[in-house]
Design a protein around this motif. Structure first.
Motif, PDB file in Angstrom:
ATOM      1  N   GLN A   1      29.963 -36.161   1.163  1.00 30.93           N
ATOM      2  CA  GLN A   1      30.451 -35.928  -0.189  1.00 30.93           C
ATOM      3  C   GLN A   1      30.325 -34.431  -0.505  1.00 30.93           C
ATOM      4  N   VAL A   2      31.452 -33.828  -0.868  1.00 27.43           N
ATOM      5  CA  VAL A   2      31.467 -32.402  -1.138  1.00 27.43           C
ATOM      6  C   VAL A   2      30.781 -32.120  -2.462  1.00 27.43           C
ATOM      7  N   GLN A   3      29.919 -31.115  -2.451  1.00 27.64           N
ATOM      8  CA  GLN A   3      29.234 -30.695  -3.674  1.00 27.64           C
ATOM      9  C   GLN A   3      29.300 -29.181  -3.801  1.00 27.64           C
ATOM     10  N   LEU A   4      29.377 -28.720  -5.058  1.00 25.87           N
ATOM     11  CA  LEU A   4      29.428 -27.296  -5.356  1.00 25.87           C
ATOM     12  C   LEU A   4      28.204 -26.931  -6.186  1.00 25.87           C
ATOM     13  N   GLN A   5      27.613 -25.777  -5.884  1.00 28.44           N
ATOM     14  CA  GLN A   5      26.432 -25.334  -6.620  1.00 28.44           C
ATOM     15  C   GLN A   5      26.519 -23.842  -6.894  1.00 28.44           C
ATOM     16  N   GLU A   6      26.530 -23.496  -8.159  1.00 25.24           N
ATOM     17  CA  GLU A   6      26.553 -22.090  -8.545  1.00 25.24           C
ATOM     18  C   GLU A   6      25.134 -21.515  -8.594  1.00 25.24           C
ATOM     19  N   SER A   7      25.025 -20.237  -8.296  1.00 24.41           N
ATOM     20  CA  SER A   7      23.731 -19.565  -8.382  1.00 24.41           C
ATOM     21  C   SER A   7      23.957 -18.106  -8.754  1.00 24.41           C
ATOM     22  N   GLY A   8      22.873 -17.497  -9.236  1.00 21.32           N
ATOM     23  CA  GLY A   8      22.946 -16.096  -9.628  1.00 21.32           C
ATOM     24  C   GLY A   8      22.048 -15.837 -10.819  1.00 21.32           C
ATOM     25  N   PRO A   9      21.965 -14.560 -11.226  1.00 21.53           N
ATOM     26  CA  PRO A   9      21.120 -14.217 -12.365  1.00 21.53           C
ATOM     27  C   PRO A   9      21.646 -14.850 -13.649  1.00 21.53           C
ATOM     28  N   GLY A  10      20.742 -15.398 -14.437  1.00 23.79           N
ATOM     29  CA  GLY A  10      21.153 -16.001 -15.703  1.00 23.79           C
ATOM     30  C   GLY A  10      21.332 -14.969 -16.803  1.00 23.79           C
ATOM     31  N   ALA A  11      20.830 -13.749 -16.564  1.00 27.03           N
ATOM     32  CA  ALA A  11      20.944 -12.712 -17.572  1.00 27.03           C
ATOM     33  C   ALA A  11      21.391 -11.414 -16.911  1.00 27.03           C
ATOM     34  N   VAL A  12      22.266 -10.704 -17.569  1.00 28.03           N
ATOM     35  CA  VAL A  12      22.745  -9.421 -17.047  1.00 28.03           C
ATOM     36  C   VAL A  12      22.965  -8.478 -18.227  1.00 28.03           C
ATOM     37  N   LYS A  13      22.707  -7.183 -17.978  1.00 32.78           N
ATOM     38  CA  LYS A  13      22.928  -6.191 -19.025  1.00 32.78           C
ATOM     39  C   LYS A  13      24.381  -5.715 -18.995  1.00 32.78           C
ATOM     40  N   ALA A  14      24.818  -5.217 -20.115  1.00 32.13           N
ATOM     41  CA  ALA A  14      26.211  -4.803 -20.254  1.00 32.13           C
ATOM     42  C   ALA A  14      26.597  -3.691 -19.275  1.00 32.13           C
ATOM     43  N   SER A  15      25.607  -2.944 -18.795  1.00 32.70           N
ATOM     44  CA  SER A  15      25.919  -1.844 -17.874  1.00 32.70           C
ATOM     45  C   SER A  15      25.990  -2.308 -16.425  1.00 32.70           C
ATOM     46  N   GLU A  16      25.637  -3.552 -16.177  1.00 36.49           N
ATOM     47  CA  GLU A  16      25.570  -4.060 -14.808  1.00 36.49           C
ATOM     48  C   GLU A  16      26.832  -4.854 -14.446  1.00 36.49           C
ATOM     49  N   THR A  17      26.819  -5.414 -13.241  1.00 42.49           N
ATOM     50  CA  THR A  17      27.900  -6.290 -12.788  1.00 42.49           C
ATOM     51  C   THR A  17      27.387  -7.720 -12.726  1.00 42.49           C
ATOM     52  N   LEU A  18      28.154  -8.633 -13.297  1.00 39.27           N
ATOM     53  CA  LEU A  18      27.802 -10.055 -13.236  1.00 39.27           C
ATOM     54  C   LEU A  18      28.236 -10.585 -11.873  1.00 39.27           C
ATOM     55  N   SER A  19      27.274 -11.053 -11.081  1.00 40.98           N
ATOM     56  CA  SER A  19      27.568 -11.534  -9.723  1.00 40.98           C
ATOM     57  C   SER A  19      27.060 -12.964  -9.573  1.00 40.98           C
ATOM     58  N   LEU A  20      27.952 -13.858  -9.190  1.00 39.80           N
ATOM     59  CA  LEU A  20      27.604 -15.259  -9.011  1.00 39.80           C
ATOM     60  C   LEU A  20      28.105 -15.751  -7.655  1.00 39.80           C
ATOM     61  N   THR A  21      27.415 -16.755  -7.131  1.00 43.22           N
ATOM     62  CA  THR A  21      27.780 -17.357  -5.851  1.00 43.22           C
ATOM     63  C   THR A  21      27.940 -18.857  -6.035  1.00 43.22           C
ATOM     64  N   CYS A  22      28.886 -19.424  -5.308  1.00 44.57           N
ATOM     65  CA  CYS A  22      29.102 -20.870  -5.300  1.00 44.57           C
ATOM     66  C   CYS A  22      28.964 -21.365  -3.859  1.00 44.57           C
ATOM     67  N   SER A  23      27.989 -22.222  -3.626  1.00 38.88           N
ATOM     68  CA  SER A  23      27.782 -22.794  -2.294  1.00 38.88           C
ATOM     69  C   SER A  23      28.450 -24.158  -2.216  1.00 38.88           C
ATOM     70  N   VAL A  24      29.230 -24.358  -1.170  1.00 35.78           N
ATOM     71  CA  VAL A  24      29.938 -25.620  -0.964  1.00 35.78           C
ATOM     72  C   VAL A  24      29.260 -26.377   0.167  1.00 35.78           C
ATOM     73  N   SER A  25      28.794 -27.579  -0.115  1.00 37.34           N
ATOM     74  CA  SER A  25      28.126 -28.388   0.901  1.00 37.34           C
ATOM     75  C   SER A  25      28.867 -29.706   1.102  1.00 37.34           C
ATOM     76  N   GLY A  26      28.719 -30.275   2.288  1.00 39.33           N
ATOM     77  CA  GLY A  26      29.336 -31.561   2.573  1.00 39.33           C
ATOM     78  C   GLY A  26      30.790 -31.487   2.970  1.00 39.33           C
ATOM     79  N   GLY A  27      31.318 -30.291   3.139  1.00 43.88           N
ATOM     80  CA  GLY A  27      32.716 -30.145   3.519  1.00 43.88           C
ATOM     81  C   GLY A  27      33.051 -28.703   3.767  1.00 43.88           C
TER      82      GLY A  27
END
Lengths: 118, 106
Positions: A1-27
């Motif tokens: 069964q395919v599952q998706l899971q997002e991860s990354g910092p929950g907080a970011v400052k306006a001067s930074e870059t928002l970076s997130l990752t999505c891991s796909v498992s089961g497929g």
């Protein structure tokens, strides 16, 4: 069964870059588009962009050049980068699967809340 | 493409039948999906191609319409159905959602 899971910092400052990752498992990433969407608190979802497993991308013009999506097939992951975030970018960010030649999203991750502060 | 859902909130009783509406600013043919969203959860695909149910979606959910006018009908409302519903168009490559309709218990 395919599952998706997002991860990354929950907080970011306006001067930074928002970076997130999505891991796909089961497929595999092969044969699908993989999208990023976001949903500000109390509002409707908004489509950010998508990537094909080969690396071809499409972005919502409302994000102009602030967003980039990449894929790492060896890790079965996709990533989102949003530059120059503001408080208006505070939202729950989801990754989702979109079938080839289809435009709807049949599988979603649980999402991750990203808060932008000044 | 701008998607408009109405009403924003519907008050209905369990066991009743309800129809939610979604209007597009231009013709979608049948390129419309409906999602259900429970608090704290991601949207769940209910219907695509305006009226096709994916596996696992109960038969009490049905869709109709084409071009610019679409409906989602839920027959025999159950307690778990009183949540948020969104429509989404995929006629245009920039996917857009309606603002949602919330079902509440009368």
């Amino acid at each position: 069964q395919v599952q998706l899971q997002e991860s990354g910092p929950g907080a970011v400052k306006a001067s930074e870059t928002l970076s997130l990752t999505c891991s796909v498992s089961g497929g595999s990433l092969s044969g699908y588009y993989w999208a990023w969407l976001r949903q500000p608190p109390g509002k409707a979802p908004e489509w950010i962009g998508r990537i094909f497993y080969s690396g071809t991308t499409d972005y919502n013009p409302s994000f102009k050049s602030r967003v980039s999506i990449s894929v790492d097939t060896s890790k079965n992951e996709l990533s989102l980068k949003l530059t120059s975030p503001t408080a208006a970018d505070t939202a729950r960010y989801f990754c989702a699967r979109q079938g080839l030649s289809l435009g709807y999203f049949d599988l979603w991750g649980q999402g991750i809340l990203a808060t932008v502060s000044s | 493409i701008v998607m408009t859902q109405f009403p924003a909130t519907l008050s209905v009783s369990p066991g009743e039948r309800v129809t939610l509406s979604c209007r597009a600013s231009q013709s979608l043919n049948s390129n419309l999906a409906w999602y259900q969203q429970r608090p704290g959860h991601p949207p769940r695909l209910l219907l695509y191609a305006a009226s096709t149910r994916p596996p696992g979606v109960p038969a009490r959910f049905s869709g109709s319409g084409s071009a610019t006018e679409f409906n989602l009908t839920i027959s025999r409302l159950q307690s778990e159905d009183f949540v948020l519903y969104y429509c989404q168009q995929y006629k245009d490559w920039v996917r857009t959602f309606g603002q949602g309709t919330k079902l509440e218990i009368k």
